[in-house]
Scaffold this motif. Sequence first.
Motif, short mmCIF file in Angstrom:
data_model
loop_
_atom_site.label_atom_id
_atom_site.label_comp_id
_atom_site.label_asym_id
_atom_site.label_seq_id
_atom_site.Cartn_x
_atom_site.Cartn_y
_atom_site.Cartn_z
N LYS A 74 1.26 -1.47 -0.21
CA LYS A 74 -0.11 0.02 -0.25
C LYS A 74 1.31 0.97 -0.05
O LYS A 74 0.52 2.20 -0.73
CB LYS A 74 -0.80 -0.08 1.03
CG LYS A 74 -1.82 0.85 1.53
CD LYS A 74 -3.02 1.24 2.52
CE LYS A 74 -3.46 0.25 2.76
NZ LYS A 74 -4.53 0.35 3.67
N LYS A 77 -4.58 -3.59 -7.02
CA LYS A 77 -5.78 -4.00 -5.60
C LYS A 77 -5.21 -5.02 -4.65
O LYS A 77 -7.06 -4.77 -4.77
CB LYS A 77 -6.40 -2.64 -6.04
CG LYS A 77 -6.20 -1.35 -6.70
CD LYS A 77 -7.65 0.14 -6.38
CE LYS A 77 -7.00 1.03 -6.94
NZ LYS A 77 -6.15 1.53 -8.15
N ASN A 78 -4.86 -6.05 -4.78
CA ASN A 78 -5.06 -7.11 -4.35
C ASN A 78 -3.31 -7.81 -4.18
O ASN A 78 -2.87 -7.05 -5.72
CB ASN A 78 -6.04 -7.84 -5.34
CG ASN A 78 -4.98 -8.08 -5.98
OD1 ASN A 78 -4.55 -8.90 -6.47
ND2 ASN A 78 -5.81 -8.21 -7.30
N LYS A 79 -3.50 -8.76 -3.70
CA LYS A 79 -2.39 -9.12 -2.81
C LYS A 79 -2.29 -10.60 -3.55
O LYS A 79 -1.04 -11.63 -4.08
CB LYS A 79 -1.53 -9.47 -1.67
CG LYS A 79 -2.08 -8.18 -1.04
CD LYS A 79 -2.11 -8.22 1.25
CE LYS A 79 -2.40 -7.08 1.00
NZ LYS A 79 -2.40 -7.20 3.36
N GLY A 119 -6.00 -10.19 0.02
CA GLY A 119 -6.32 -9.54 1.05
C GLY A 119 -6.21 -7.71 -0.18
O GLY A 119 -5.38 -8.61 -0.80
N LYS A 120 -7.42 -7.13 0.17
CA LYS A 120 -7.72 -5.93 -1.37
C LYS A 120 -6.00 -5.20 -0.97
O LYS A 120 -6.06 -4.89 0.20
CB LYS A 120 -8.52 -5.66 -1.10
CG LYS A 120 -9.45 -5.82 -1.44
CD LYS A 120 -11.15 -5.86 -1.38
CE LYS A 120 -12.01 -6.88 -1.76
NZ LYS A 120 -13.42 -5.55 -1.92
N GLU A 159 -5.51 -1.51 -0.90
CA GLU A 159 -7.06 -0.11 -1.28
C GLU A 159 -6.14 1.41 -0.73
O GLU A 159 -4.89 1.54 0.04
CB GLU A 159 -8.11 0.29 -0.51
CG GLU A 159 -8.55 -1.86 -0.32
CD GLU A 159 -10.18 -1.09 0.50
OE1 GLU A 159 -10.21 -0.67 2.06
OE2 GLU A 159 -11.26 -2.32 0.77
#
Length: 322
Positions: A4, A178-180, A302-303, A305
């Motif tokens: 992020k 936008k994700n892992k 997970g996302k 964001e």
Amino acid sequence: MYIKQAFNVLHEWWRYLVGFIIIFLASQIGTIPLILAVMSKKLSDDESIFSIDENEVLTTLSSNLTLFLMLLSFAIGLLGVYLVVRYLHRQRFVTLTTSRKKTDWGRVFFGFALITITTLVVTGLDYYSNPEDYVLQFDLVPFLILAVIAIIMIPLQTSFEEYLFRGYLMQGIGVLAKNKWLPLVLTSVIFGTLHLANPEVDKFGNIIMVYYIGTGFFLGIMTLMDEGMELALGFHAGNNLITALLVTADWTVFKTNSVLKDISEPSAGFDVITPVLILYPIFLLLMAWRYKWRDWGGKLFGKVEEPIVITEENNENSTFIE
């Protein structure tokens, strides 16, 4: 947080595309000294330079000189990563390394020690169990030269691969997708398939790709769960360094003046995938216990964001909602 934080720098898609091209070109420029050295040697031996194959590139020069020139391309590639990150993305290098305020060298040394001790123990047990599979080839002067080259250059080689795959591409793909899970899968598969040119593939066949791609997943999981690359940096450097110094074989990419030479006929069976199926899960559980990893699902699937910026009228401050 590790992925992020790339939102805080210049992260448009075209920057990662241009950056990857620059890094690739830098690493290719780094191969020029090796090619020139091989050509010069063949000319001095009155041989043609127009029919040089990959095997001749690896065997024309002395093993120590070949190793140094091979690793030089990775060092130039690492410089390319630094310049791209620093000037194209305006990103501090520490934020490519970790989500912590500064690099945790304790984690680097832990990863290094973990694989080093494991390799020494496994190789020692195999040597005493099957001494006929090894030749003791220790020669002090060539080994000392090898040690100097390896200690300086191999960490640069492994750091280049880690900063490119677990760092630059992991963050870049993560902020774009936008994700892992997608950056984990893509970087692991690309990392593994780039080893297709290694001579080990000719020896073992395509099954060894399970090891290479599995290693990519292992290092990627380690990075995402720990929110930083320190463990992966140490582990990768320790693996390649101790292997180069301890044992070599005619079918390995690093043909070095190591202590031992493996003369056995390797089998492309369970031995190839043992690290992926047994050792890597044990290592991950050990790291999870030591560093108290939690929320495996969120960390790996997970996302990612993007922070939302809300600017209030007549207010010079901006509120960031995570």
